[in-house]
Write an enzyme that holds these catalytic residues in place. Structure first.
Site, PDB file in Angstrom:
ATOM      1  N   ASP A 111      11.090  -9.860  -3.095  1.00  0.00           N
ATOM      2  CA  ASP A 111      11.322 -11.298  -3.196  1.00  0.00           C
ATOM      3  C   ASP A 111      12.648 -11.582  -2.484  1.00  0.00           C
ATOM      4  O   ASP A 111      13.720 -11.412  -3.065  1.00  0.00           O
ATOM      5  CB  ASP A 111      11.371 -11.711  -4.674  1.00  0.00           C
ATOM      6  CG  ASP A 111      11.649 -13.209  -4.847  1.00  0.00           C
ATOM      7  OD1 ASP A 111      11.990 -13.869  -3.839  1.00  0.00           O
ATOM      8  OD2 ASP A 111      11.528 -13.693  -5.983  1.00  0.00           O
ATOM      9  N   LYS A 142      13.824 -21.017   0.364  1.00  0.00           N
ATOM     10  CA  LYS A 142      15.201 -21.461   0.590  1.00  0.00           C
ATOM     11  C   LYS A 142      15.534 -21.638   2.081  1.00  0.00           C
ATOM     12  O   LYS A 142      15.111 -22.629   2.666  1.00  0.00           O
ATOM     13  CB  LYS A 142      16.165 -20.549  -0.164  1.00  0.00           C
ATOM     14  CG  LYS A 142      15.860 -20.638  -1.687  1.00  0.00           C
ATOM     15  CD  LYS A 142      16.914 -20.141  -2.628  1.00  0.00           C
ATOM     16  CE  LYS A 142      16.596 -20.608  -4.051  1.00  0.00           C
ATOM     17  NZ  LYS A 142      16.124 -19.611  -4.967  1.00  0.00           N
ATOM     18  N   TYR A 160      14.735 -13.151 -11.080  1.00  0.00           N
ATOM     19  CA  TYR A 160      13.977 -14.399 -11.210  1.00  0.00           C
ATOM     20  C   TYR A 160      13.046 -14.534 -10.021  1.00  0.00           C
ATOM     21  O   TYR A 160      13.452 -14.282  -8.878  1.00  0.00           O
ATOM     22  CB  TYR A 160      14.936 -15.589 -11.256  1.00  0.00           C
ATOM     23  CG  TYR A 160      14.260 -16.945 -11.307  1.00  0.00           C
ATOM     24  CD1 TYR A 160      13.554 -17.345 -12.449  1.00  0.00           C
ATOM     25  CD2 TYR A 160      14.325 -17.831 -10.234  1.00  0.00           C
ATOM     26  CE1 TYR A 160      12.939 -18.594 -12.509  1.00  0.00           C
ATOM     27  CE2 TYR A 160      13.717 -19.082 -10.290  1.00  0.00           C
ATOM     28  CZ  TYR A 160      13.019 -19.455 -11.431  1.00  0.00           C
ATOM     29  OH  TYR A 160      12.427 -20.693 -11.474  1.00  0.00           O
TER      30      TYR A 160
HETATM   31  C1  LIG Z   1      14.876 -19.714  -5.980  1.00  0.00           C
HETATM   32  C2  LIG Z   1      14.090 -18.475  -6.166  1.00  0.00           C
HETATM   33  C3  LIG Z   1      12.701 -18.478  -6.392  1.00  0.00           C
HETATM   34  C4  LIG Z   1      11.943 -19.743  -6.648  1.00  0.00           C
HETATM   35  O1  LIG Z   1      11.953 -20.618  -5.577  1.00  0.00           O
HETATM   36  P1  LIG Z   1      11.671 -22.173  -5.826  1.00  0.00           P
HETATM   37  O2  LIG Z   1      11.629 -22.735  -4.452  1.00  0.00           O
HETATM   38  O3  LIG Z   1      12.780 -22.674  -6.675  1.00  0.00           O
HETATM   39  O4  LIG Z   1      10.353 -22.263  -6.512  1.00  0.00           O
HETATM   40  C5  LIG Z   1      12.028 -17.276  -6.394  1.00  0.00           C
HETATM   41  N1  LIG Z   1      12.675 -16.118  -6.216  1.00  0.00           N
HETATM   42  C6  LIG Z   1      13.997 -16.070  -6.022  1.00  0.00           C
HETATM   43  C7  LIG Z   1      14.651 -14.756  -5.798  1.00  0.00           C
HETATM   44  C8  LIG Z   1      14.751 -17.240  -6.021  1.00  0.00           C
HETATM   45  O5  LIG Z   1      16.081 -17.174  -5.891  1.00  0.00           O
END
Ligand SMILES: *Cc1c(COP(=O)(O)O)cnc(C)c1O
Length: 434
Positions: free
Chosen positions: A245, A273, A150
């Site tokens: 990511d 995060k 994701y």
């Molecule tokens: C949470 C998450 C996102 C998206 O971040 P948001 O702040 O919710 O937009 C993107 N990549 C990964 C791996 C994530 O866990």
């Protein structure tokens, strides 16, 4: 089982009813609605250290940690004091600040692959912007993502899977035009052969591979030996970029993230995060020559009214400075190992087959006897059984992510005492499944 905590309390239930009148599904992010586990969500009114308290005044041990950011535990006194002090100086200027320079330096000192970095306000924005930059830099349109990873909810990255080796992405979601995702190719995670076949066929057309180098959004799934190395190899050979990511893993699996653990240097890295310390911050950064393609010095446009917001950057910077103490990560790892061992023991004595994946301070207990290495194996989990386990844990005062395909997070506030309480809860919860 103490009946009192078996489901959402009276106040949470009332609030959820009201919320559903005014907010689609009653929530501002879908997983919060508890639809995968049944029952209504808890409405949270406060949190401290390893615990959260709901609107009915019940306190739970928290393994969601706001989906990762709260690595120091909730309402850490130093972080709260810093935010309060910053708030008194004004909450947003729409102009550059010294804080942003300090923040960039702090992140660069932890992640040497990042030579320049830009701040945004969410992980979604970070990955979306990194993809645009990769396309602008390479002059290519195609991107590769892995099934089960994701990367936020931007259009191009909502494409998930087709079967076969590389299926041209089909939108998973109404509202995403097929044209938008036709350049998104999806591959199974950990499948080196599929990767090689794809790059042999069309490597010269691919702008970038983007992935969670340790996946957290199909539950915790680790890269198999050689997988990340192979990604680096094929992208370098074909002039494509490698984008990590690390929105979950950045500053969680050690200061240097997955790239330090596996000694792989991506071209671009996305963060979120933890770097916001509980406030909205995302970031993307990497090679200087690539980052310099961004406006105002380059042609690739990207902007944000609240980007680099002083309150958010203060929170993040305070957390990152505390995390300079590497012993924190050792402690998190050993606490997590204790929890995983206790969970395995409890499941075994109740005769429930589970398969736990864990690294650093993240873990997922899959309700399957298969080894989970990708989305297909994750999907062998018995989600009905998971939902029952989730509800039993909640009844025992333990708040876990309300989906089988998420990771659990520990914070430095998860003491031995908290872990022992969790182990007792888990033992009871597994027994209800037997
Ligand atoms: C949470 C998450 C996102 C998206 O971040 P948001 O702040 O919710 O937009 C993107 N990549 C990964 C791996 C994530 O866990």
């Amino acid at each position: 089982m103490s009946e009192s905590k078996q489901m959402a309390g009276i106040r949470s239930t009332q609030l959820f009813e009201q919320a559903q009148e005014h907010i689609p599904g009653g929530v501002n992010s879908p997983v919060r609605a508890f639809r995968a586990v049944g029952g209504g969500p808890l409405f949270i009114s406060s949190a401290k250290a390893a615990e959260i308290t709901d609107a009915d005044g019940r306190t739970y041990i928290d393994y969601v940690a706001s989906w990762g950011p709260m690595i120091l535990g909730h309402a850490h006194p130093e972080v709260i004091a810093a935010i309060q002090k910053a708030a008194a100086l004004g909450t947003s200027y729409g102009a550059p600040t010294e804080l942003e320079v300090e923040f960039a330096k702090e992140i660069k000192s932890a992640l040497p692959s990042i030579e320049k970095i830009r701040l945004v306000s969410s992980g979604t924005e970070a990955v979306m912007s990194a993809i645009r930059l990769a396309r602008g830099f390479t002059g290519r349109d195609k991107i590769v993502k892995f099934v089960g990873c994701y990367h936020g909810h931007s259009d191009a990255l909502l494409a998930k899977a087709g079967s076969g080796i590389a299926t041209f992405g089909l939108p998973d979601c109404p509202g995403v035009p097929a044209e938008t995702v036709k350049h998104t190719l999806t591959l199974p995670f950990n499948d080196i052969t599929a990767l090689e076949v794809l790059f042999k066929e069309m490597g010269s057309e691919i702008a970038a591979i983007v992935l969670e180098p340790i996946a957290g959004n199909m539950g915790c799934v680790l890269p198999k030996s050689g997988f990340l190395e192979k990604l680096r190899e094929v992208t370098s050979a074909s002039g494509s970029l490698l984008i990590f990511d690390e929105v979950i893993t950045g500053f969680r699996l050690g200061r240097g993230g997955v790239q330090a653990l596996y000694n792989i240097k991506p071209d671009l890295t996305c963060l979120g995060k933890i770097i916001g310390g509980g406030l909205p911050v995302g970031a993307f950064g990497g090679r200087r020559d690539i980052m310099d393609h961004l406006a105002p010095i380059g042609p690739v446009y990207q902007a944000g009214t609240l980007s680099g917001n002083p309150l958010a950057v203060t929170a993040g910077l305070t957390v990152l400075r505390i995390l300079r103490d590497e012993s924190i990560y050792k402690k998190l790892e050993s606490q997590t190992a204790k929890l995983v061992a206790a969970t395995n023991d409890a499941a075994k004595s109740a005769g429930i087959p589970i398969s736990i994946n864990s690294i650093g301070s993240i873990f997922t207990c899959f309700f399957t006897d298969k080894k989970v290495v990708d989305w297909d194996s994750a999907k062998t989990s018995d989600t009905t059984r998971f939902a029952k386990f989730f509800r039993a844990m909640l009844a025992e005062g333990v708040y876990m992510a309300p989906s089988q395909f998420e990771v659990g997070f520990l914070s430095i506030a998860h003491s031995d005492e908290i872990l022992e309480k969790t182990a007792i809860a888990a033992k009871k919860a597994f027994e209800t499944l037997a």
